[in-house]
Design an enzyme around this catalytic site. Structure first.
Site, PDB file in Angstrom:
ATOM      1  N   GLU A 113       3.600   1.298   3.078  1.00 16.14           N
ATOM      2  CA  GLU A 113       4.580   2.387   3.124  1.00 16.14           C
ATOM      3  C   GLU A 113       3.952   3.480   3.964  1.00 16.14           C
ATOM      4  O   GLU A 113       2.810   3.872   3.714  1.00 16.14           O
ATOM      5  CB  GLU A 113       4.905   2.913   1.729  1.00 16.14           C
ATOM      6  N   LEU A 124       0.840  -1.191   0.000  1.00 17.74           N
ATOM      7  CA  LEU A 124       0.000   0.000   0.000  1.00 17.74           C
ATOM      8  C   LEU A 124       0.877   1.244   0.000  1.00 17.74           C
ATOM      9  O   LEU A 124       1.632   1.492   0.945  1.00 17.74           O
ATOM     10  CB  LEU A 124      -0.922  -0.003   1.218  1.00 17.74           C
ATOM     11  N   ASP A 125       0.769   2.030  -1.057  1.00 21.55           N
ATOM     12  CA  ASP A 125       1.607   3.211  -1.236  1.00 21.55           C
ATOM     13  C   ASP A 125       1.173   4.340  -0.303  1.00 21.55           C
ATOM     14  O   ASP A 125      -0.021   4.623  -0.157  1.00 21.55           O
ATOM     15  CB  ASP A 125       1.504   3.682  -2.692  1.00 21.55           C
TER      16      ASP A 125
END
Length: 660
Positions: free
Chosen positions: A319, A283-284
């Site tokens: 992240e 997951l950015d």
């Protein structure tokens, strides 16, 4: 708006709340969320290959449902058909917000895809949990010269042989332009046409599983790209101005009308696991996912992934720039239940030690031995202390978190590109330091991550590249230069003139790997392969236990880590020592450090050295010489307990006479 008398649910059983789904007999069920509209039609046929405002093709009006949805069962739509939506009878036609493929890009028509046609061969695949994994970050467009799924698949056996276990794909959701990093995706259910078709991606995943490689996907749930994003034509509830977002409008996860938005993203997380057999997500920038409601959308995404896996093990990595430990704490403890989180602290400290530079966001790191000892013991270095660079406290307590929860790396896509010239870590430091830091990362108790090409010291840089229309490309170029100006060394006229234009195709082309360097740089490949084998096969390094090691500073640039073996024994018979010296040769004649003491009745023997000739080194003299220690400079050495050499009788008699 939809009529209050409309139906409350779709007429057929569906896999997902919205999109065009295939039914037997060349039929599809189309459903779209468009509360902004009074009428929605689906336009099918070859005519929609043309301009977006084309006014021909077969049109079928959808029936309004409650909640702003429209749907219809449509006959005579074979798999592969192209379609768009017409809103309120207008001339312009729009792609499906839940399109499964955009063969002509985000501005073109959507295509009917049947996920059930692909013949999977991974029925016995059980997935992977986070413990024991080695992650490999990959950008499909630059991983090979061809930049396709099929070409990337060709290289997978080499990664399996190396010891990689999890492929982390940079975003593949459809985005505008001919090339890009993928973080400007706009069709989140459609793998980009740039790398191949949907079945090409499935074939890649199927092959990876056959080789024992898990595949997770980097997804961007904090914003959408600026070009090709048509969501606001269907609803005004997709985005919110209640929060400041670094990359544009924040996604509305907790405001009015957010229910279908949350449903969309939960569905997307499940979709990749369900229809592409992926083993999880990365997951950015989760710090830019704003949600004050309960349960938090991150918890719901976590649940959606686990449910979609149907019992397979999955991996969710976050992240999170401020490094909030709640990302990986269990839901029962107030966390979001992810498996792991990127450890920027370790990277920043490592780069300061390797390069000697600590400007910009490296300001609060010194790259000292104590930082590395603390990082190995506790994961994050900042767990609530004051952080000068941001003028605020950073992090939160992370004590007690499982060691695999910390993803450690010395390279990733962002950090290489942020070097200004796109240079990789090995090009910014000495060979010895680089090998020693690689050993620390790969043998440490966290979950190590390599960036593509790192395993053979790729000569190709990795730049920031993004193909946009001219007006947008200019803004992106300016924004990129402004971001890098936080580094005083990159803000000089000399360096600004060296920055590559993100929109130039040459910038993209130069970032492509040459896998022939596995042979020409065979020493670096061997270094990574042997370290990963040691990590995997040695039970002490493989344990990743909380409290499984301790460390001590030995000199200004040298330290020792002692990995404890069987916790039921206090004799230390199967402990390991990792000595790391980033400075000059070190001789210790006085060693009042208990971590250096050998187990009872044993002495330390060499097991591995970064200065072995097979890695391009110049050899390693004995480290524990009895009366003194010799720790080679710019090197890492692993020692194991061995049988104590019998004392020389002549020497013992001389000593007795001397002290008698």
């Amino acid at each position: 708006m939809a009529s209050p008398s409309s139906r409350s649910r779709p007429a057929v059983s569906r896999r997902y709340p919205a999109g065009v789904e295939v039914l037997p007999g060349d039929r599809v069920h189309a459903r779209v969320w468009a509360p902004k509209c009074r009428r929605v039609s689906i336009v099918i046929g070859p005519a929609v290959i043309g301009p977006a405002d084309a006014d021909d093709g077969r049109s079928v009006e959808l029936e309004a449902e409650a909640g702003g949805y429209f749907s219809a069962l449509v006959e005579g739509v074979p798999v592969g058909s192209l379609y768009r939506f017409r809103l309120d009878g207008g001339d312009k036609l729009y792609p499906d917000p839940v399109s499964r493929f955009q063969p002509d890009g985000p501005h073109g028509p959507s295509q009917v895809v049947d996920p059930g046609r692909f013949a999977w061969s991974d029925g016995g695949w059980k997935g992977r949990s986070i413990k024991g994994q080695v992650v490999y970050e990959m950008h499909i467009g630059t991983f090979t010269p061809e930049g396709t799924w099929d070409a990337a698949m060709r290289e997978l056996p080499h990664l399996a042989d190396l010891g990689v276990t999890v492929l982390e794909l940079m975003p593949v959701a459809e985005f505008a332009g001919r090339f890009g990093w993928g973080y400007d995706g706009v069709d989140l259910f459609a793998p980009t046409r740039l790398y191949g078709n949907p079945d090409d991606m499935r074939r890649f995943v199927d092959r990876a599983h056959a080789l024992g490689l898990a595949v997770i996907l980097d997804v961007v749930y904090n914003h959408l790209g600026p070009s090709g994003n048509y969501l606001t034509c269907f609803s005004d509830s997709w985005f919110t101005d209640a929060y400041d977002n670094e990359w544009g409008d924040a996604i509305n996860f907790d405001g009015p009308g957010s229910g279908p938005v949350r449903e969309f993203f939960r569905g997307n997380a499940a979709f990749w696991v369900d229809e592409y057999h992926l083993d999880g997500l990365r997951l950015d920038a989760t710090q830019q996912i704003f949600d004050r409601s309960s349960p938090n959308i991150l918890q719901e995404i976590n649940d959606a992934v686990r449910d979609a896996a149907g019992g397979r093990d999955t991996i969710l990595i976050g992240e999170n720039e401020p490094q909030h430990a709640t990302m990986v704490r269990p839901v029962t403890e107030g966390g979001f239940g992810l498996d792991a989180i990127w450890n920027d602290d370790f990277h920043h400290s490592a780069m300061v030690a390797l390069t000697g530079r600590n400007e910009a966001y490296y300001t609060d790191y010194k790259g000292t031995p104590q930082e590395f000892v603390s990082a190995m013991k506790y994961g994050f270095l900042y767990q609530g202390q004051w952080y000068k660079w941001q003028s605020q406290r950073r992090g939160m307590p992370a004590f007690g978190l499982p060691r695999p929860a910390f993803v450690t790396f010395i390279q990733n896509h962002d950090q290489i590109a942020n070097s200004g010239k796109g240079l990789r870590a090995h090009a910014l430091t000495s060979p010895g330091r680089y090998k020693a830091m690689t050993a620390l990362m790969l043998l440490g108790p966290g979950t190590p991550m390599l960036f593509q090409g790192q395993e053979f010291a790729a000569s190709a840089p990795f730049y920031y590249f993004a193909d946009h229309e001219p007006w947008l490309a200019e803004k992106v170029e300016e924004g990129r230069a402004e971001f890098l100006s936080q580094f005083p060394s990159l803000a000089t006229p000399e360096m600004r003139a060296c920055l590559k234009k993100p929109q130039d195709e040459e910038t993209f082309r130069r970032s492509k790997l040459d896998h022939g360097e596995r042979e020409t740089h065979a020493e670096t490949w061997a270094l990574h392969r042997d370290l990963l084998r040691l990590r995997r096969e040695d039970p002490v390094f493989a344990a990743q236990r909380i409290g499984g090691l301790d460390g001590a500073v030995l000199a200004e640039e040298a330290f020792v880590l002692r990995f404890f073996g069987d916790p039921s024994s206090n004799m230390g018979g199967d402990d390991r020592l990792l000595l790391v010296n980033l400075g000059r040769d070190l001789t210790l004649r006085v060693v009042p450090e208990p971590l250096l003491a050998p187990p009872l009745g044993k002495e330390w023997k060499p097991l591995w050295s970064s200065e072995a000739t097979c890695y391009g080194g110049c050899g390693t003299a004995p480290v524990d010489a009895g009366e003194e220690w010799h720790i080679p400079g710019h090197a890492a050495v692993v020692l194991v307990p061995g049988e104590l050499k019998p004392e020389n009788p002549d020497t013992r008699e001389t000593e007795q006479e001397t002290h008698g």
